[in-house]
Design an enzyme around this catalytic site. Structure first.
Site, PDB file in Angstrom:
ATOM      1  N   HIS A   1       3.726  -2.120   3.378  1.00 30.10           N
ATOM      2  CA  HIS A   1       3.589  -0.698   3.064  1.00 30.10           C
ATOM      3  C   HIS A   1       4.839  -0.154   2.371  1.00 30.10           C
ATOM      4  O   HIS A   1       5.966  -0.539   2.699  1.00 30.10           O
ATOM      5  CB  HIS A   1       3.333   0.107   4.344  1.00 30.10           C
ATOM      6  CG  HIS A   1       1.990  -0.158   4.939  1.00 30.10           C
ATOM      7  ND1 HIS A   1       1.738  -1.208   5.785  1.00 30.10           N
ATOM      8  CD2 HIS A   1       0.796   0.501   4.794  1.00 30.10           C
ATOM      9  CE1 HIS A   1       0.453  -1.211   6.162  1.00 30.10           C
ATOM     10  NE2 HIS A   1      -0.127  -0.176   5.566  1.00 30.10           N
TER      11      HIS A   1
ATOM     12  N   HIS B   1      -5.901   8.900   0.422  1.00 23.27           N
ATOM     13  CA  HIS B   1      -5.799   8.068   1.629  1.00 23.27           C
ATOM     14  C   HIS B   1      -6.598   8.582   2.825  1.00 23.27           C
ATOM     15  O   HIS B   1      -6.102   8.625   3.958  1.00 23.27           O
ATOM     16  CB  HIS B   1      -4.325   7.916   2.021  1.00 23.27           C
ATOM     17  CG  HIS B   1      -4.043   6.663   2.794  1.00 23.27           C
ATOM     18  ND1 HIS B   1      -4.041   6.614   4.183  1.00 23.27           N
ATOM     19  CD2 HIS B   1      -3.722   5.418   2.380  1.00 23.27           C
ATOM     20  CE1 HIS B   1      -3.743   5.402   4.581  1.00 23.27           C
ATOM     21  NE2 HIS B   1      -3.543   4.642   3.506  1.00 23.27           N
TER      22      HIS B   1
ATOM     23  N   ASP C   1       0.832  -1.210   0.000  1.00 24.13           N
ATOM     24  CA  ASP C   1       0.000   0.000   0.000  1.00 24.13           C
ATOM     25  C   ASP C   1       0.869   1.264   0.000  1.00 24.13           C
ATOM     26  O   ASP C   1       1.877   1.343   0.729  1.00 24.13           O
ATOM     27  CB  ASP C   1      -0.884   0.050   1.245  1.00 24.13           C
ATOM     28  CG  ASP C   1      -1.977  -1.006   1.231  1.00 24.13           C
ATOM     29  OD1 ASP C   1      -2.017  -1.829   0.295  1.00 24.13           O
ATOM     30  OD2 ASP C   1      -2.790  -1.012   2.183  1.00 24.13           O
TER      31      ASP C   1
ATOM     32  N   HIS D   1      -6.391   2.667  -4.131  1.00 24.19           N
ATOM     33  CA  HIS D   1      -6.273   2.947  -2.695  1.00 24.19           C
ATOM     34  C   HIS D   1      -6.759   4.361  -2.378  1.00 24.19           C
ATOM     35  O   HIS D   1      -6.303   4.968  -1.416  1.00 24.19           O
ATOM     36  CB  HIS D   1      -4.812   2.760  -2.268  1.00 24.19           C
ATOM     37  CG  HIS D   1      -4.621   2.518  -0.795  1.00 24.19           C
ATOM     38  ND1 HIS D   1      -5.456   1.721  -0.053  1.00 24.19           N
ATOM     39  CD2 HIS D   1      -3.661   2.971   0.078  1.00 24.19           C
ATOM     40  CE1 HIS D   1      -5.036   1.679   1.196  1.00 24.19           C
ATOM     41  NE2 HIS D   1      -3.949   2.441   1.308  1.00 24.19           N
TER      42      HIS D   1
END
Length: 313
Positions: free
Chosen positions: A280, A184, A128, A180
């Site tokens: 991540h 965010h 991510d 995504h």
């Protein structure tokens, strides 16, 4: 002698006649005086012979009073019958164009996936981005390329805009690129409108597709793993499957060392076929841990594949 007798008899008779006459005159005079001074009362309601008769009134029937009718309003013309109107529904908000699927896009299941049911000994590594920073993306691509592996990236629109060359490198490597959101945000807290949520997905897709020429469908991961029925339902309407994870090594926490991250993956009770492992781009120690994790998974007999392959079962 005889003469004296007749003379006496005549005088006696004359005296009686005169007395009778005088008495009659006295009686008559008294009656006349009395009549003249005080008239004899006539009995009430008894007409005298000299009174003019009052004509008897002929009885006339008194007409029965007819009640006066109340005035009535002038009748208005009867309108033509009209159809009974249907109840007007409450107005509903016009859906935002952001929540209207693009032409040809079909809705998908709104079920959120934390892992995939499969009989194959396969797992997926997913990475991510949480902003515009490139982070460890280049280092990860180097490591993955060295092991000839393909993975899945969940990119924000901001990351793609700031790092188009890295996005193209992921595309050339054959990796999956999922959505995504644009920047965010937490899509649940505070609550957001449908339009806001849909815009986060559609704008991110627009930026990434503008670089790769490909859509980010069908994979979407909500930031922070924060989702509810609204989020996953809207995502599904736009053609996205909501993807979570079953193993989180907490590599985003800088307090966790590379060794901590490795153990969290390789020793996890959730490590089984179909596991989805979360990593991540902006991790302090993931770049060190990644080669060890790849080797440890392969040593345990797991193939590392992208979501597009894992979800085929």
């Amino acid at each position: 002698m005889r003469m004296e007798h007749w003379r006496a008899l005549f005088s006696a008779r004359l005296s009686r006649s005169l007395a009778t006459l005088l008495l009659a005159l006295l009686v008559a005079g008294c009656g006349a005086t009395s009549t003249a001074s005080r008239p004899t009362p006539t009995p009430q309601n008894t007409p005298t012979s000299t009174a003019t008769a009052i004509p008897t009134a002929t009885a006339t029937a008194i007409p029965t009073a007819t009640p006066t009718p109340r005035p009535t309003a002038t009748p208005r013309p009867t309108p033509r019958p009209t159809a009974t109107p249907r109840p007007t529904p409450r107005p509903t908000a016009t859906p935002s164009t952001a929540c209207i699927p693009a032409p040809g896009v079909q809705p998908v299941s709104s079920v959120a996936f934390g892992s995939i049911a499969t009989s194959k000994r396969e797992v997926s590594l997913t990475f991510d981005s949480d902003g515009g920073s490139a982070g460890n993306a280049a280092s990860y691509l180097d490591t993955l390329g060295a092991h000839d592996l393909r993975v899945t990236w969940f990119l924000t629109g901001y990351f793609a805009r700031a790092n188009p060359s890295l996005v193209l490198r992921m595309l050339r490597a054959g990796d999956d690129i999922g959505n995504h959101t644009l920047d965010h945000p937490d899509l649940v807290s505070p609550p957001h409108s449908d339009s806001y949520i849909c815009t986060e997905l559609t704008q991110a897709n627009s930026i990434i597709a503008g670089i790769t020429g490909r859509t980010t469908r069908p994979y979407f991961r909500p930031p922070y793993g924060s989702y509810n029925t609204q989020v996953r339902t809207l995502a599904a309407k736009l053609g996205y499957r909501t993807i979570l994870w079953s193993i989180d090594p907490r590599d985003w926490d800088s307090a966790n060392t590379a060794a901590d991250i490795e153990r969290s993956v390789l020793d996890s009770s959730n490590l089984r076929p179909g596991a989805i492992i979360l990593m991540h781009v902006n991790s302090a120690h993931e770049a060190e841990a990644l080669p060890v994790i790849i080797e440890g998974l392969e040593a345990r007999g797991y193939a590392i594949v992208p979501l597009s392959q894992l979800m085929q079962g």
